[in-house]
Every structure is written in C-alpha cells, then in structure tokens.
Design a protein around this motif. Structure first.
Motif, short mmCIF file in Angstrom:
data_model
loop_
_atom_site.label_atom_id
_atom_site.label_comp_id
_atom_site.label_asym_id
_atom_site.label_seq_id
_atom_site.Cartn_x
_atom_site.Cartn_y
_atom_site.Cartn_z
N UNK A 17 -64.89 -10.50 -42.99
CA UNK A 17 -64.67 -11.44 -44.07
C UNK A 17 -65.43 -11.00 -45.31
N UNK A 18 -64.82 -11.22 -46.46
CA UNK A 18 -65.47 -10.85 -47.72
C UNK A 18 -65.66 -12.10 -48.57
N UNK A 19 -66.91 -12.56 -48.71
CA UNK A 19 -67.15 -13.74 -49.55
C UNK A 19 -66.70 -13.53 -51.00
N UNK A 20 -66.66 -12.28 -51.45
CA UNK A 20 -66.26 -11.98 -52.83
C UNK A 20 -64.75 -11.98 -53.03
N UNK A 21 -63.99 -11.94 -51.95
CA UNK A 21 -62.53 -11.82 -52.06
C UNK A 21 -61.92 -13.09 -52.66
N UNK A 22 -60.84 -12.90 -53.38
CA UNK A 22 -60.05 -14.01 -53.92
C UNK A 22 -59.08 -14.43 -52.81
N UNK A 23 -59.40 -15.52 -52.12
CA UNK A 23 -58.62 -15.94 -50.96
C UNK A 23 -57.17 -16.25 -51.33
N UNK A 24 -56.95 -16.86 -52.48
CA UNK A 24 -55.57 -17.16 -52.89
C UNK A 24 -54.79 -15.86 -53.10
N UNK A 25 -55.44 -14.85 -53.65
CA UNK A 25 -54.78 -13.55 -53.83
C UNK A 25 -54.52 -12.89 -52.48
N UNK A 26 -55.45 -13.04 -51.54
CA UNK A 26 -55.24 -12.50 -50.19
C UNK A 26 -53.99 -13.12 -49.56
N UNK A 27 -53.86 -14.43 -49.69
CA UNK A 27 -52.71 -15.12 -49.11
C UNK A 27 -51.43 -14.70 -49.81
N UNK A 28 -51.46 -14.62 -51.13
CA UNK A 28 -50.27 -14.21 -51.89
C UNK A 28 -49.81 -12.81 -51.45
N UNK A 29 -50.75 -11.90 -51.30
CA UNK A 29 -50.43 -10.54 -50.87
C UNK A 29 -49.87 -10.53 -49.44
N UNK A 30 -50.48 -11.31 -48.55
CA UNK A 30 -50.01 -11.38 -47.16
C UNK A 30 -48.61 -11.97 -47.08
N UNK A 87 -64.19 -21.22 -50.13
CA UNK A 87 -62.77 -21.20 -50.47
C UNK A 87 -62.13 -22.58 -50.33
N UNK A 88 -62.82 -23.59 -50.84
CA UNK A 88 -62.38 -24.97 -50.66
C UNK A 88 -61.04 -25.28 -51.31
N UNK A 89 -60.73 -24.66 -52.42
CA UNK A 89 -59.44 -24.94 -53.07
C UNK A 89 -58.27 -24.49 -52.18
N UNK A 90 -58.40 -23.32 -51.58
CA UNK A 90 -57.35 -22.85 -50.66
C UNK A 90 -57.29 -23.73 -49.42
N UNK A 91 -58.45 -24.07 -48.86
CA UNK A 91 -58.46 -24.88 -47.64
C UNK A 91 -57.88 -26.27 -47.89
N UNK A 92 -58.05 -26.79 -49.10
CA UNK A 92 -57.41 -28.06 -49.45
C UNK A 92 -55.88 -27.90 -49.41
N UNK A 93 -55.37 -26.81 -49.97
CA UNK A 93 -53.92 -26.55 -49.93
C UNK A 93 -53.40 -26.41 -48.51
N UNK A 94 -54.26 -25.94 -47.61
CA UNK A 94 -53.87 -25.74 -46.21
C UNK A 94 -54.16 -26.97 -45.35
N UNK A 95 -54.48 -28.09 -46.00
CA UNK A 95 -54.71 -29.38 -45.33
C UNK A 95 -55.97 -29.38 -44.47
#
Length: 153
Positions: A17-30, A87-95
C-alpha cells in the motif's frame, strides 16, 4: 472512525500500500483496465501495518490456483488505509467498507460501480485464509458468474 484491527508481523515488511497514492486515480486506472480486459476490479483495502492484509496478498500471489483466478478475472488495486492517509473520500463513495475491518475487499464492475463488499473474516480459517472459500468467492463475483445468459431459459 474505525480503529485499526490488525498489526503487521515484524518479519514481514512488504509495501503493498502507498499512503502517497491517489486512491481515486488508482480506481479509475483499474476500472479502465478492467473494461479493456473484460474483468472486474478487486480492491483490497488495508495498510502495510495490517498482518492479515499481508497474509492475504502472500497467499493470493503464491498459490497457483488463487493467483490464476485473480489474473483471469480481476484487476487488483491495493487501496491504502493508514494514519497517513485514510482515503476517506473514496471510502465514502464505496459506502464505508472500513466498517468490516481490514483487509476489506470491494468488487467493482467495469463501469466502476460497487457490486459487492466482502468482510475478509468470512474467508479466514485458523490463523490464515481458507483457499476453497477464496476460490468460491472469486468465482461467484467474476464477470462470467454475473453474465445474465447463464441464468436465462
């Protein structure tokens, strides 16, 4: 806020896991990769501090059957949850999947829609994970299993 549920084994220090990573960008790429390859997205949410996260990754990459199932059916992304970046903003989107502890697994379809959240405790056995349960879980959430033509008369 959910507390941290597991601790890393002092002998294991992989950096999944990378704390510096942009989680929303990771999801978009995946999601883009999953769409191109006809797969689902498998989000493993946790942190380098989490011994159960490390155990799951080790089993899923060293067991030939589990590794094969992942490669055939999923694009995997490791989404960080740590003191440095929750990454609370992403986790909110994921319920709020963090309510289940860590690791927690979220399956997205090739449109980026959440179709399942899995409490990883249901895949555990003893002090590790149950291979048969993992394989069944991966099979049941694959694109093939969710193809409507399998269920039509």
């Amino acid at each position: 806020m959910v507390g941290f549920v597991c601790t890393a084994n002092a002998q294991e220090k992989p950096k999944l896991y990378s704390p510096e990573a942009d989680a929303k960008a990771q999801v978009k790429e995946a999601v883009a990769k999953a769409k191109a390859e006809g797969k689902q997205v498998f989000l493993q949410i946790g942190g380098n501090w989490c011994g159960w996260c490390l155990k799951f990754n080790k089993l899923s990459t060293t067991d030939a059957q589990i590794d094969s199932s992942f490669k055939a059916n999923y694009v995997v992304a490791h989404i960080n949850y740590s003191k440095e970046n929750m990454n609370l903003a992403l986790l909110e989107q994921l319920h709020y999947p963090q309510r289940f502890g860590f690791p927690v697994f979220v399956i997205l379809n090739d449109k980026g829609e959440r179709i399942h959240t899995q409490n990883s405790a249901y895949l555990e056995k003893g002090d590790g994970y149950d291979k048969a349960r993992i394989l069944e879980f991966l099979k049941n959430w694959s694109t093939s299993a969710l193809d409507p033509k399998h269920y039509q008369k």
